[in-house]
Each structure stands twice: as C-alpha cells, then as structure tokens.
Motif scaffolding. Structure first.
Motif, PDB file in Angstrom:
ATOM      1  N   GLN A  81      -4.896  16.711  -1.098  1.00  0.00           N
ATOM      2  CA  GLN A  81      -3.497  16.902  -0.731  1.00  0.00           C
ATOM      3  C   GLN A  81      -3.385  15.562   0.130  1.00  0.00           C
ATOM      4  OE1 GLN A  81      -1.279  19.273  -1.489  1.00  0.00           O
ATOM      5  NE2 GLN A  81      -2.699  19.600  -3.020  1.00  0.00           N
ATOM      6  N   THR A  82      -2.162  14.865   0.206  1.00  0.00           N
ATOM      7  CA  THR A  82      -2.001  13.694   0.874  1.00  0.00           C
ATOM      8  C   THR A  82      -1.250  14.227   2.154  1.00  0.00           C
ATOM      9  OG1 THR A  82      -1.404  12.433  -1.032  1.00  0.00           O
ATOM     10  CG2 THR A  82      -0.565  11.809   1.136  1.00  0.00           C
ATOM     11  N   PHE A  83      -1.855  13.828   3.404  1.00  0.00           N
ATOM     12  CA  PHE A  83      -1.479  14.332   4.423  1.00  0.00           C
ATOM     13  C   PHE A  83      -0.436  13.329   5.157  1.00  0.00           C
ATOM     14  CE2 PHE A  83      -4.980  16.765   4.400  1.00  0.00           C
ATOM     15  CZ  PHE A  83      -5.149  17.549   5.566  1.00  0.00           C
ATOM     16  N   GLU A  84       0.294  13.944   6.312  1.00  0.00           N
ATOM     17  CA  GLU A  84       1.264  13.113   6.766  1.00  0.00           C
ATOM     18  C   GLU A  84       1.025  12.749   8.287  1.00  0.00           C
ATOM     19  OE1 GLU A  84       5.660  14.227   8.963  1.00  0.00           O
ATOM     20  OE2 GLU A  84       4.856  15.409   7.139  1.00  0.00           O
ATOM     21  N   VAL A  85       1.220  11.638   8.756  1.00  0.00           N
ATOM     22  CA  VAL A  85       1.022  11.276  10.076  1.00  0.00           C
ATOM     23  C   VAL A  85       2.052  11.706  11.054  1.00  0.00           C
ATOM     24  CG1 VAL A  85       0.846   9.206  11.930  1.00  0.00           C
ATOM     25  CG2 VAL A  85      -0.110   8.829   9.213  1.00  0.00           C
ATOM     26  N   VAL A  86       1.604  12.555  12.055  1.00  0.00           N
ATOM     27  CA  VAL A  86       2.430  13.284  12.884  1.00  0.00           C
ATOM     28  C   VAL A  86       2.525  12.252  14.281  1.00  0.00           C
ATOM     29  CG1 VAL A  86       2.593  15.212  14.386  1.00  0.00           C
ATOM     30  CG2 VAL A  86       1.641  15.567  12.222  1.00  0.00           C
ATOM     31  N   ASN A  87       1.341  11.847  14.728  1.00  0.00           N
ATOM     32  CA  ASN A  87       1.124  11.059  15.962  1.00  0.00           C
ATOM     33  C   ASN A  87       0.051  10.016  15.839  1.00  0.00           C
ATOM     34  OD1 ASN A  87       3.157  12.237  17.854  1.00  0.00           O
ATOM     35  ND2 ASN A  87       1.769  13.888  17.509  1.00  0.00           N
ATOM     36  N   GLN A  88       0.310   8.876  16.138  1.00  0.00           N
ATOM     37  CA  GLN A  88      -0.685   7.725  16.108  1.00  0.00           C
ATOM     38  C   GLN A  88      -0.845   6.851  17.240  1.00  0.00           C
ATOM     39  OE1 GLN A  88      -0.557   5.370  12.512  1.00  0.00           O
ATOM     40  NE2 GLN A  88      -2.619   4.485  12.844  1.00  0.00           N
ATOM     41  N   SER A  89      -2.041   6.579  17.900  1.00  0.00           N
ATOM     42  CA  SER A  89      -2.169   5.494  18.808  1.00  0.00           C
ATOM     43  C   SER A  89      -3.417   4.835  18.476  1.00  0.00           C
ATOM     44  CB  SER A  89      -2.291   6.257  20.017  1.00  0.00           C
ATOM     45  OG  SER A  89      -3.697   6.859  20.035  1.00  0.00           O
ATOM     46  N   VAL A  93      -5.231   9.841  16.111  1.00  0.00           N
ATOM     47  CA  VAL A  93      -4.148  10.282  15.134  1.00  0.00           C
ATOM     48  C   VAL A  93      -4.222  11.824  14.886  1.00  0.00           C
ATOM     49  CG1 VAL A  93      -5.776   9.844  13.131  1.00  0.00           C
ATOM     50  CG2 VAL A  93      -3.380   9.577  12.696  1.00  0.00           C
ATOM     51  N   SER A  94      -2.943  12.358  14.705  1.00  0.00           N
ATOM     52  CA  SER A  94      -2.778  13.595  14.018  1.00  0.00           C
ATOM     53  C   SER A  94      -2.152  13.628  12.836  1.00  0.00           C
ATOM     54  CB  SER A  94      -1.952  14.440  15.067  1.00  0.00           C
ATOM     55  OG  SER A  94      -2.531  14.746  16.198  1.00  0.00           O
ATOM     56  N   LEU A  95      -2.777  14.447  11.945  1.00  0.00           N
ATOM     57  CA  LEU A  95      -2.256  14.386  10.347  1.00  0.00           C
ATOM     58  C   LEU A  95      -1.748  15.768  10.001  1.00  0.00           C
ATOM     59  CD1 LEU A  95      -5.095  12.179   8.953  1.00  0.00           C
ATOM     60  CD2 LEU A  95      -2.843  11.333   9.594  1.00  0.00           C
ATOM     61  N   LYS A  96      -1.340  15.970   9.200  1.00  0.00           N
ATOM     62  CA  LYS A  96      -0.896  17.317   8.968  1.00  0.00           C
ATOM     63  C   LYS A  96      -0.489  17.560   7.332  1.00  0.00           C
ATOM     64  CE  LYS A  96       4.326  17.903   9.171  1.00  0.00           C
ATOM     65  NZ  LYS A  96       5.392  18.537   9.907  1.00  0.00           N
ATOM     66  N   SER A  97      -0.798  18.723   6.843  1.00  0.00           N
ATOM     67  CA  SER A  97      -0.590  19.088   5.727  1.00  0.00           C
ATOM     68  C   SER A  97       0.119  20.538   5.530  1.00  0.00           C
ATOM     69  CB  SER A  97      -2.002  19.167   4.848  1.00  0.00           C
ATOM     70  OG  SER A  97      -1.527  19.693   3.265  1.00  0.00           O
ATOM     71  N   THR A  98       1.146  20.739   4.849  1.00  0.00           N
ATOM     72  CA  THR A  98       1.774  22.050   4.816  1.00  0.00           C
ATOM     73  C   THR A  98       1.900  22.612   3.474  1.00  0.00           C
ATOM     74  OG1 THR A  98       3.272  21.036   6.552  1.00  0.00           O
ATOM     75  CG2 THR A  98       4.059  22.940   5.649  1.00  0.00           C
TER      76      THR A  98
END
Length: 139
Positions: A81-89, A93-98
């Motif tokens: 699954q392709t994850f979405e970047v939620v937060n990044q510095s 990085v936080s990545l999510k999959s729904t």
C-alpha cells in the motif's frame, strides 16, 4: 517509488512510501548500511517490509469472517500500500495508510495504520499505531 529521507549528524534513513518500508539505515561516518540490500536481484528483493494484518500464511490463503469468505496472501497487504505523509521534519516522519475498498475486500475492517520513524543520536525509533475505526472487533 517515492521515498522520504531522514538525516542527522550520525545516520541517514531512507523510507519508501510504498509500504512505509525502510530502504536504508546508513552511518554518516563510514556509509555502512544496516539494511539488507540485494543489488543482484538474485535473492530477496525487499528490505524491511511491514507485515499486516498477518505475519505468515493462512491455510490456502482463505479465511472466513461473519460468514463471508476472504482471501489474504502471505504477510497481508500493507507492504504493498502507498502511505501518505502526515508529518515530516529533517529527522522524523509519520506515514499513514487507511482502509479502502481494495483492502476491505481482503480484510473487512475500517483501520488506520500510522508509522512514525524518528532519529535520536545514532538510533532509529519506529512507532506503530494501529487504530480500529470499525464497530466490530478487528482481529
């Protein structure tokens, strides 16, 4: 495939948005990479896949839930699954999959998986958060 790079003065980490899979964890001082990389393509082509919703394989890739038959291949589907970047510095990085129609055809639950990678000195911290947004128990 798109990647995210994290870096501090000790290590550099590369994470693919496909499966939120770590591609490299490299020391800055000498370039040593801690992650498996089969550059020949002769062996295993993955690096550090996230296995969800199962680890391993179920009998004939089939299970039943609430009287309905589902098919789930070895190690589940999140690694594809392709994850979405939620937060990044620069160093996190936080990545999510729904859940979506494709995942619900294999795993009938409303879920969200968030993976956070962060650097602390020469360490990589990995945090998984699995949320069940469904009204039924998610196994």
């Amino acid at each position: 495939m798109a990647t995210v790079e994290l870096k501090n003065d000790k290590i550099k980490v590369v994470v693919s948005l496909l499966g939120a899979e770590i591609q490299a964890v490299t020391r800055i001082d000498d370039g040593f990479d801690y992650i498996w990389n089969d550059t020949t393509g002769k062996y295993w082509g993955r690096h550090a896949p996230i296995l969800f919703p199962i680890i391993g394989q179920i009998n004939q890739n089939t299970y039943y839930f609430d009287g309905k038959k589902y098919s789930l291949t070895q190690h589940g589907f999140l690694r594809d699954q392709t994850f979405e970047v939620v937060n990044q510095s620069e160093d996190a990085v936080s990545l999510k999959s729904t859940a979506n129609d494709e995942t619900k055809a294999k795993f009938p639950f409303d879920y969200q998986v968030t993976v956070t990678y962060s650097l602390a000195d020469s360490a990589l911290k990995v945090e998984f958060n699995v949320e069940n947004f469904d009204t039924k128990t998610m196994y």
